[in-house]
Motif scaffolding. Structure first.
Motif, PDB file in Angstrom:
ATOM      1  N   ASN A   1       0.979  -1.126  -0.065  1.00  0.00           N
ATOM      2  CA  ASN A   1      -0.033   0.113   0.042  1.00  0.00           C
ATOM      3  C   ASN A   1       0.814   1.172  -0.194  1.00  0.00           C
ATOM      4  N   GLY A   2       1.965   1.147  -0.592  1.00  0.00           N
ATOM      5  CA  GLY A   2       2.978   2.292  -0.670  1.00  0.00           C
ATOM      6  C   GLY A   2       3.117   3.147   0.685  1.00  0.00           C
TER       7      GLY A   2
ATOM      8  N   GLU B   1       0.503   4.789   2.402  1.00  0.00           N
ATOM      9  CA  GLU B   1       0.229   6.378   1.597  1.00  0.00           C
ATOM     10  C   GLU B   1      -0.534   6.279   0.289  1.00  0.00           C
ATOM     11  N   ALA B   2      -0.612   5.093  -0.052  1.00  0.00           N
ATOM     12  CA  ALA B   2      -1.364   4.827  -1.401  1.00  0.00           C
ATOM     13  C   ALA B   2      -2.945   5.282  -1.312  1.00  0.00           C
TER      14      ALA B   2
ATOM     15  N   LEU C   1       4.311  -0.824  -5.181  1.00  0.00           N
ATOM     16  CA  LEU C   1       3.652  -0.306  -4.424  1.00  0.00           C
ATOM     17  C   LEU C   1       4.490  -0.803  -2.850  1.00  0.00           C
TER      18      LEU C   1
ATOM     19  N   TRP D   1       4.598   5.682  -1.312  1.00  0.00           N
ATOM     20  CA  TRP D   1       3.812   6.088  -2.587  1.00  0.00           C
ATOM     21  C   TRP D   1       4.259   7.280  -3.208  1.00  0.00           C
TER      22      TRP D   1
ATOM     23  N   THR E   1       2.913   9.721  -6.644  1.00  0.00           N
ATOM     24  CA  THR E   1       1.951   9.945  -7.669  1.00  0.00           C
ATOM     25  C   THR E   1       2.375   9.816  -9.181  1.00  0.00           C
TER      26      THR E   1
END
Length: 270
Positions: free
Chosen positions: A155-156, A159-160, A220, A224, A226
């Motif tokens: 999940n990064g 932070e994702a 991931l 995270w 972008t």
């Protein structure tokens, strides 16, 4: 980037009676998943984990239903099967780092949401089980597979975007052929309707490039960023996805149109 503008709304409950045809189809599906899991195990062995099933609602209606339909032994079997299935979809390529999971708990308890995953504990609401109308065994199986996805997905670093992770988990459920019979609201799950629409988009990405979801999940593991959206051409794929849905809608049945309704309301650009 802009926030997701997701549709809100309820759903019509499926018919209360379950036909013998429905049971027969689910049996075939269950067998197919088992065969796939065995084949995948020999191709790329999944990491063995300990599974514990805890039903803290045994005296309540939902807990009693779980015991009658699933129970501890079958719950352990389904969870292990789901764990193997998810691992082999996400980590069939050894270059993708696998999460270090040694134990997973499946808990039936008093949660306000349908199902959530807290680190390595999968919670399924006993109230949801009690109130569910339709193929309850199939729905529980679907929830186990979806939440097992949450266990194994990176999940990064936390932070994702949650909608993205929920969409990936829902994609894993769909990959097992365990389609939900309803549209979950965002109040019922973590970004429920958003996640379901995201899963459709990820199915398209996977059809364009096999292994897309596994590769994205592998990235991931890192913190995270972008920039991943641009690196994986997700803006372009979103536009292509919308065009493919529009084209399919123009030539498909009303049933298909209903399942794709409001797909334009969701954007992966979080």
């Amino acid at each position: 980037m802009d926030s997701i503008q997701a549709f809100r709304g309820g759903y019509e409950k499926p018919p209360k009676m379950i036909s013998s045809t429905s049971i027969w189809k689910r049996t075939l599906l269950f067998s197919a998943i088992s065969i796939l899991a065995v084949w995948a195990h020999f191709k790329t062995p999944a990491k063995a984990v300990d599974i514990i099933v805890i039903n803290t609602a045994k005296t309540k209606a939902g807990g009693k239903l779980f015991e009658a339909i699933i129970g501890e032994d079958k719950g352990i079997f389904l969870a292990k099967q789901a764990s193997d299935f998810v691992q082999n979809l996400l980590y069939s390529n050894p270059k993708y780092p696998r999460k270090n999971v040694t134990q997973i708990i499946l808990s039936i308890d008093n949660y306000t949401k349908i199902a959530v995953t807290d680190e390595y504990v999968i919670h399924i609401s006993d109230e949801y089980i009690a109130d569910y109308v339709g193929d309850l065994e199939g729905e529980i199986m679907g929830l186990i597979y979806r939440e097992m996805g949450r266990v194994w997905l990176w999940n990064g670093g936390g932070e994702a975007p949650l909608t993205l992770i929920e969409g990936m988990a829902e994609y894993l459920r769909l990959s097992a052929g365990l389609y939900p019979s309803q549209t979950y609201s965002n109040a019922e799950t973590d970004h429920g309707s958003d996640g379901q629409q995201m899963a459709k988009y990820l199915q398209y990405c996977e059809s364009v490039k096999s292994g897309f979801v596994a590769e994205f999940n592998g990235r991931l593991e890192e913190k995270w960023n972008t920039d991943l959206f641009a690196e994986f051409s997700m803006e372009e794929k979103w536009g292509e996805f919308l065009m493919s849905v529009t084209a399919a809608q123009s030539s498909s049945s009303s049933a298909f149109l209903e399942t794709q309704k409001n797909v334009n309301d969701v954007s992966p650009l979080l």
